[in-house]
Design a protein around this motif. Structure first.
Motif, PDB file in Angstrom:
ATOM      1  N   GLU A 122      42.571  53.134  44.548  1.00 38.52           N
ATOM      2  CA  GLU A 122      42.258  53.932  45.727  1.00 38.52           C
ATOM      3  C   GLU A 122      40.768  54.038  45.993  1.00 38.52           C
ATOM      4  OE1 GLU A 122      44.068  57.685  45.091  1.00 38.52           O
ATOM      5  OE2 GLU A 122      46.114  56.983  45.493  1.00 38.52           O
ATOM      6  N   THR A 123      39.931  53.808  44.971  1.00 41.66           N
ATOM      7  CA  THR A 123      38.488  53.953  45.137  1.00 41.66           C
ATOM      8  C   THR A 123      37.767  52.705  44.650  1.00 41.66           C
ATOM      9  OG1 THR A 123      38.195  54.944  42.943  1.00 41.66           O
ATOM     10  CG2 THR A 123      38.644  56.450  44.791  1.00 41.66           C
ATOM     11  N   ALA A 124      36.601  52.453  45.230  1.00 43.50           N
ATOM     12  CA  ALA A 124      35.805  51.299  44.814  1.00 43.50           C
ATOM     13  C   ALA A 124      35.332  51.458  43.377  1.00 43.50           C
ATOM     14  CB  ALA A 124      34.613  51.121  45.755  1.00 43.50           C
ATOM     15  N   GLU A 131      38.762  39.320  19.182  1.00 40.17           N
ATOM     16  CA  GLU A 131      40.163  39.629  19.353  1.00 40.17           C
ATOM     17  C   GLU A 131      40.755  40.152  18.041  1.00 40.17           C
ATOM     18  OE1 GLU A 131      44.323  37.403  20.690  1.00 40.17           O
ATOM     19  OE2 GLU A 131      42.397  36.373  20.951  1.00 40.17           O
ATOM     20  N   ARG A 132      41.567  41.186  18.167  1.00 38.68           N
ATOM     21  CA  ARG A 132      42.334  41.788  17.072  1.00 38.68           C
ATOM     22  C   ARG A 132      41.462  42.545  16.071  1.00 38.68           C
ATOM     23  NH1 ARG A 132      47.385  37.621  15.847  1.00 38.68           N
ATOM     24  NH2 ARG A 132      47.793  37.096  18.044  1.00 38.68           N
ATOM     25  N   ASP A 133      40.223  42.832  16.422  1.00 35.74           N
ATOM     26  CA  ASP A 133      39.375  43.708  15.609  1.00 35.74           C
ATOM     27  C   ASP A 133      39.517  45.138  16.109  1.00 35.74           C
ATOM     28  OD1 ASP A 133      38.464  41.672  14.057  1.00 35.74           O
ATOM     29  OD2 ASP A 133      36.340  41.988  14.495  1.00 35.74           O
ATOM     30  N   ALA A 134      39.825  46.065  15.223  1.00 37.66           N
ATOM     31  CA  ALA A 134      40.000  47.458  15.620  1.00 37.66           C
ATOM     32  C   ALA A 134      38.652  48.108  15.926  1.00 37.66           C
ATOM     33  CB  ALA A 134      40.707  48.236  14.517  1.00 37.66           C
ATOM     34  N   HIS A 135      38.581  48.788  17.058  1.00 34.78           N
ATOM     35  CA  HIS A 135      37.400  49.575  17.448  1.00 34.78           C
ATOM     36  C   HIS A 135      37.894  50.906  18.002  1.00 34.78           C
ATOM     37  CE1 HIS A 135      34.433  46.301  16.966  1.00 34.78           C
ATOM     38  NE2 HIS A 135      35.438  45.521  17.325  1.00 34.78           N
ATOM     39  N   PRO A 136      38.375  51.784  17.127  1.00 37.33           N
ATOM     40  CA  PRO A 136      38.993  53.034  17.603  1.00 37.33           C
ATOM     41  C   PRO A 136      38.064  53.896  18.449  1.00 37.33           C
ATOM     42  CG  PRO A 136      38.639  53.069  15.211  1.00 37.33           C
ATOM     43  CD  PRO A 136      38.427  51.668  15.667  1.00 37.33           C
ATOM     44  N   ARG A 137      36.774  53.877  18.134  1.00 37.19           N
ATOM     45  CA  ARG A 137      35.830  54.674  18.928  1.00 37.19           C
ATOM     46  C   ARG A 137      35.809  54.202  20.378  1.00 37.19           C
ATOM     47  NH1 ARG A 137      29.319  54.183  18.063  1.00 37.19           N
ATOM     48  NH2 ARG A 137      28.633  55.600  19.705  1.00 37.19           N
ATOM     49  N   LEU A 138      35.778  52.896  20.578  1.00 36.29           N
ATOM     50  CA  LEU A 138      35.753  52.359  21.939  1.00 36.29           C
ATOM     51  C   LEU A 138      37.101  52.557  22.626  1.00 36.29           C
ATOM     52  CD1 LEU A 138      33.693  49.061  21.562  1.00 36.29           C
ATOM     53  CD2 LEU A 138      32.925  51.300  22.380  1.00 36.29           C
ATOM     54  N   TYR A 139      38.186  52.453  21.861  1.00 37.08           N
ATOM     55  CA  TYR A 139      39.498  52.691  22.468  1.00 37.08           C
ATOM     56  C   TYR A 139      39.595  54.125  22.979  1.00 37.08           C
ATOM     57  CZ  TYR A 139      44.449  53.504  23.068  1.00 37.08           C
ATOM     58  OH  TYR A 139      45.660  53.856  23.607  1.00 37.08           O
ATOM     59  N   ASP A 140      39.172  55.084  22.167  1.00 33.44           N
ATOM     60  CA  ASP A 140      39.231  56.481  22.585  1.00 33.44           C
ATOM     61  C   ASP A 140      38.365  56.723  23.821  1.00 33.44           C
ATOM     62  OD1 ASP A 140      40.912  56.965  20.449  1.00 33.44           O
ATOM     63  OD2 ASP A 140      39.357  57.845  19.176  1.00 33.44           O
ATOM     64  N   ALA A 141      37.185  56.103  23.847  1.00 31.60           N
ATOM     65  CA  ALA A 141      36.308  56.242  25.019  1.00 31.60           C
ATOM     66  C   ALA A 141      36.949  55.621  26.248  1.00 31.60           C
ATOM     67  CB  ALA A 141      34.956  55.594  24.734  1.00 31.60           C
ATOM     68  N   LEU A 142      37.539  54.441  26.075  1.00 34.17           N
ATOM     69  CA  LEU A 142      38.194  53.765  27.195  1.00 34.17           C
ATOM     70  C   LEU A 142      39.320  54.616  27.760  1.00 34.17           C
ATOM     71  CD1 LEU A 142      38.621  51.166  28.873  1.00 34.17           C
ATOM     72  CD2 LEU A 142      40.093  50.332  27.038  1.00 34.17           C
ATOM     73  N   GLN A 143      40.110  55.215  26.897  1.00 32.26           N
ATOM     74  CA  GLN A 143      41.221  56.053  27.338  1.00 32.26           C
ATOM     75  C   GLN A 143      40.733  57.252  28.152  1.00 32.26           C
ATOM     76  OE1 GLN A 143      43.709  57.805  24.215  1.00 32.26           O
ATOM     77  NE2 GLN A 143      45.492  57.094  25.351  1.00 32.26           N
ATOM     78  N   THR A 144      39.609  57.815  27.741  1.00 30.56           N
ATOM     79  CA  THR A 144      39.043  58.951  28.489  1.00 30.56           C
ATOM     80  C   THR A 144      38.492  58.497  29.836  1.00 30.56           C
ATOM     81  OG1 THR A 144      38.454  60.100  26.442  1.00 30.56           O
ATOM     82  CG2 THR A 144      37.296  60.764  28.444  1.00 30.56           C
ATOM     83  N   ILE A 145      37.780  57.380  29.843  1.00 30.43           N
ATOM     84  CA  ILE A 145      37.132  56.931  31.074  1.00 30.43           C
ATOM     85  C   ILE A 145      38.149  56.598  32.154  1.00 30.43           C
ATOM     86  CG2 ILE A 145      35.612  55.206  32.109  1.00 30.43           C
ATOM     87  CD1 ILE A 145      34.281  54.931  29.342  1.00 30.43           C
ATOM     88  N   VAL A 146      39.237  55.907  31.799  1.00 28.96           N
ATOM     89  CA  VAL A 146      40.187  55.490  32.832  1.00 28.96           C
ATOM     90  C   VAL A 146      40.887  56.683  33.480  1.00 28.96           C
ATOM     91  CG1 VAL A 146      40.567  53.184  31.891  1.00 28.96           C
ATOM     92  CG2 VAL A 146      42.007  55.078  31.113  1.00 28.96           C
ATOM     93  N   GLU A 147      40.790  57.849  32.858  1.00 29.26           N
ATOM     94  CA  GLU A 147      41.353  59.055  33.457  1.00 29.26           C
ATOM     95  C   GLU A 147      40.373  59.741  34.406  1.00 29.26           C
ATOM     96  OE1 GLU A 147      44.310  60.144  33.346  1.00 29.26           O
ATOM     97  OE2 GLU A 147      45.279  59.521  31.483  1.00 29.26           O
ATOM     98  N   HIS A 148      39.112  59.278  34.435  1.00 31.50           N
ATOM     99  CA  HIS A 148      38.084  59.978  35.208  1.00 31.50           C
ATOM    100  C   HIS A 148      37.207  59.011  35.994  1.00 31.50           C
ATOM    101  CE1 HIS A 148      39.155  62.761  31.899  1.00 31.50           C
ATOM    102  NE2 HIS A 148      38.938  63.697  32.788  1.00 31.50           N
ATOM    103  N   LEU A 149      37.832  58.026  36.616  1.00 30.40           N
ATOM    104  CA  LEU A 149      37.054  57.044  37.371  1.00 30.40           C
ATOM    105  C   LEU A 149      36.933  57.372  38.862  1.00 30.40           C
ATOM    106  CD1 LEU A 149      38.063  53.586  35.843  1.00 30.40           C
ATOM    107  CD2 LEU A 149      35.818  54.651  35.827  1.00 30.40           C
ATOM    108  N   GLU A 150      37.434  58.538  39.268  1.00 35.77           N
ATOM    109  CA  GLU A 150      37.379  58.855  40.695  1.00 35.77           C
ATOM    110  C   GLU A 150      36.023  59.398  41.119  1.00 35.77           C
ATOM    111  OE1 GLU A 150      38.426  62.505  38.492  1.00 35.77           O
ATOM    112  OE2 GLU A 150      39.176  60.448  38.472  1.00 35.77           O
ATOM    113  N   ASP A 151      35.232  59.906  40.189  1.00 33.38           N
ATOM    114  CA  ASP A 151      33.911  60.480  40.476  1.00 33.38           C
ATOM    115  C   ASP A 151      32.843  59.476  40.049  1.00 33.38           C
ATOM    116  OD1 ASP A 151      31.442  61.786  40.387  1.00 33.38           O
ATOM    117  OD2 ASP A 151      32.306  63.685  39.732  1.00 33.38           O
ATOM    118  N   PRO A 152      32.111  58.853  41.000  1.00 35.56           N
ATOM    119  CA  PRO A 152      31.162  57.791  40.636  1.00 35.56           C
ATOM    120  C   PRO A 152      30.094  58.224  39.642  1.00 35.56           C
ATOM    121  CG  PRO A 152      31.592  57.723  42.987  1.00 35.56           C
ATOM    122  CD  PRO A 152      32.240  58.975  42.465  1.00 35.56           C
TER     123      PRO A 152
END
Length: 242
Positions: free
Chosen positions: A83-85, A103-124
């Motif tokens: 819905e947004t650019a 590939e297939r290397d665990a990076h839990p810190r980045l995964y947790d950050a990614l999960q948070t970011i994709v929930e808050h991408l509406e505010d630039p």
């Protein structure tokens, strides 16, 4: 070999007439690919969109095989992202960054950050802050971490306004004054933890991380910066003018 885990869809490509190779990011198994039979069906196409959260079950005869994957939807975010650019550019940029990881290397810190970011991408602006911090964390995970805690010259922890392009370490205003034209600006919100910077400070932060990503990652691998990065930065700048 078989495992089951939650993951975030990064991308998908066609495989044959009806199947698809899906790329997901998981917390414990990192970036992982698998062949989804029927992945191009009407039922699965809406599920296999970047940004969606899925439960994936992967199996293969040997661990090094591509393997087969089945997925069940947990959180369908793709429609909202489209819905947004900033949503479109942001998820594409994050996926491009994650692909820099082995590939297939665990990076839990980045995964947790990614999960948070994709929930808050509406505010630039808020998205820009989180993506910038993701780039700082990505550099660290790749072995090129920046030291922004104390001045490289004096050890001072106050008034840190520069970053050395040679060492990636912070420099205080007083220590860096004679060489300020050769130093990178360090936005105060990165050094001091402010949460709502303006677009100019965000742009300075992205210039800094872009410099180190180019030096340590993109140029050595002979790859160009992802176009989605420029798109996201343009959207962040535009949002402050509206």
């Amino acid at each position: 070999m078989e495992w089951r885990e939650e993951g975030i869809v990064l991308g998908v490509r066609r495989q044959g007439e009806t199947s698809a190779v899906v790329e997901i990011m998981t917390r414990e198994r990192g970036r992982h690919l698998g062949l989804v039979r029927g992945g191009r069906s009407r039922r699965l196409q809406p599920v296999l969109q970047p940004g969606n959260q899925v439960e994936a079950n992967w199996r293969a005869r040997l661990d090094e095989h591509l393997g087969f994957m089945t997925v069940e939807p947990l959180a369908l975010r793709a429609a909202k992202l489209m819905e947004t650019a900033i949503g479109l550019h942001g998820i594409q940029l994050l996926a491009a960054h994650v692909r820099l990881l082995p590939e297939r290397d665990a990076h839990p810190r980045l995964y947790d950050a990614l999960q948070t970011i994709v929930e808050h991408l509406e505010d630039p602006i808020a998205a820009g802050v989180m993506i910038l911090r993701f780039e700082v964390a990505l550099l660290e995970e790749l072995g090129f971490g920046l030291d922004l805690e104390a001045c490289a010259a004096t050890g001072a922890r106050e008034d840190l306004v520069y970053v050395s392009p040679k060492s990636g370490r912070a420099v205080s205003r007083a220590a860096g004054e004679p060489w300020k034209d050769r130093l990178l600006p360090l936005p105060g919100f990165l050094a001091q933890g402010a949460t709502r910077p303006d677009a100019a400070h965000l742009a300075a932060g992205f210039r800094m991380t872009g410099f180190f990503l180019a030096r340590h990652v993109w140029e050595p691998r002979a790859v160009e910066p992802p176009p989605s990065r420029a798109g996201a930065l343009n959207e962040i700048a535009r949002s402050t003018r509206d």
